[in-house]
Design a protein around this motif. Sequence first.
Motif, PDB file in Angstrom:
ATOM      1  N   HIS A  16       0.799  -1.217   0.000  1.00 47.14           N
ATOM      2  CA  HIS A  16       0.000   0.000   0.000  1.00 47.14           C
ATOM      3  C   HIS A  16       0.837   1.273   0.000  1.00 47.14           C
ATOM      4  O   HIS A  16       0.350   2.339  -0.371  1.00 47.14           O
ATOM      5  CB  HIS A  16      -0.988  -0.025   1.170  1.00 47.14           C
TER       6      HIS A  16
ATOM      7  N   ARG B 269      -3.030  10.072   6.777  1.00 47.27           N
ATOM      8  CA  ARG B 269      -4.075   9.295   6.122  1.00 47.27           C
ATOM      9  C   ARG B 269      -5.111   8.883   7.164  1.00 47.27           C
ATOM     10  O   ARG B 269      -4.763   8.390   8.226  1.00 47.27           O
ATOM     11  CB  ARG B 269      -3.481   8.045   5.477  1.00 47.27           C
TER      12      ARG B 269
ATOM     13  N   LYS C   3       0.521   4.637   3.674  1.00 43.73           N
ATOM     14  CA  LYS C   3       0.031   5.734   2.828  1.00 43.73           C
ATOM     15  C   LYS C   3       0.588   7.082   3.300  1.00 43.73           C
ATOM     16  O   LYS C   3       0.941   7.937   2.485  1.00 43.73           O
ATOM     17  CB  LYS C   3      -1.495   5.766   2.827  1.00 43.73           C
TER      18      LYS C   3
END
Length: 195
Positions: free
Chosen positions: A47, A95, A173
């Motif tokens: 990710h 995030r 992220k």
Amino acid sequence: MDRRAEVIRDTKETKIRIELDLDGTGKSQIHTGIGFFDHMLDGFARHGLFDLTVEVDGDLEVDCHHTVEDTGIVLGEAIRQAAGDKKGIRRYGDRVLPMDEVLVLCALDLSGRPYFCSDAVFPTERIGELDTEMIREFFYAVSYSAAMNLHFCMLRGGNSHHMAEGMFKAFAKALDEAVSFDERITGVLSTKGTL
């Protein structure tokens, strides 16, 4: 610019080698001896779009503590080395990430000053072979070894697996954002002129 690092740590408790490429595609080869921990590190790489190799030989006959904490130390050092002089990067990342019923916020600053804070409280003591209290120890070790401010807020808790997975993915992220380049930043994003 090559933003890769290889870090090796060899002690009586663990032998660890990590390779990290901040500009990867999300490929990973991970073996820590703890299945759920491998799953979390794979999610971090995938990710964050980092290429990550993690090889750990730890004293799991004792418990998972040294393996998880020392992996955090080595990963943090790899992040610090791979980020280099931090010229041109955004420095900050955050995030808010949903993981089914769970909602977690991660915010970080590659400031050169370590600080860690998390309010996550897990409803179970273990997820597979991983003690849930070690999730805090892992991220604490990462933050101090990488010299970053790292904060987690569990906006909505739930299943322990979902909480942990949400934290690792949100971290990925946020870090991806923090190490990304902004063409408007010509040096380092600091009034001090260095990070």
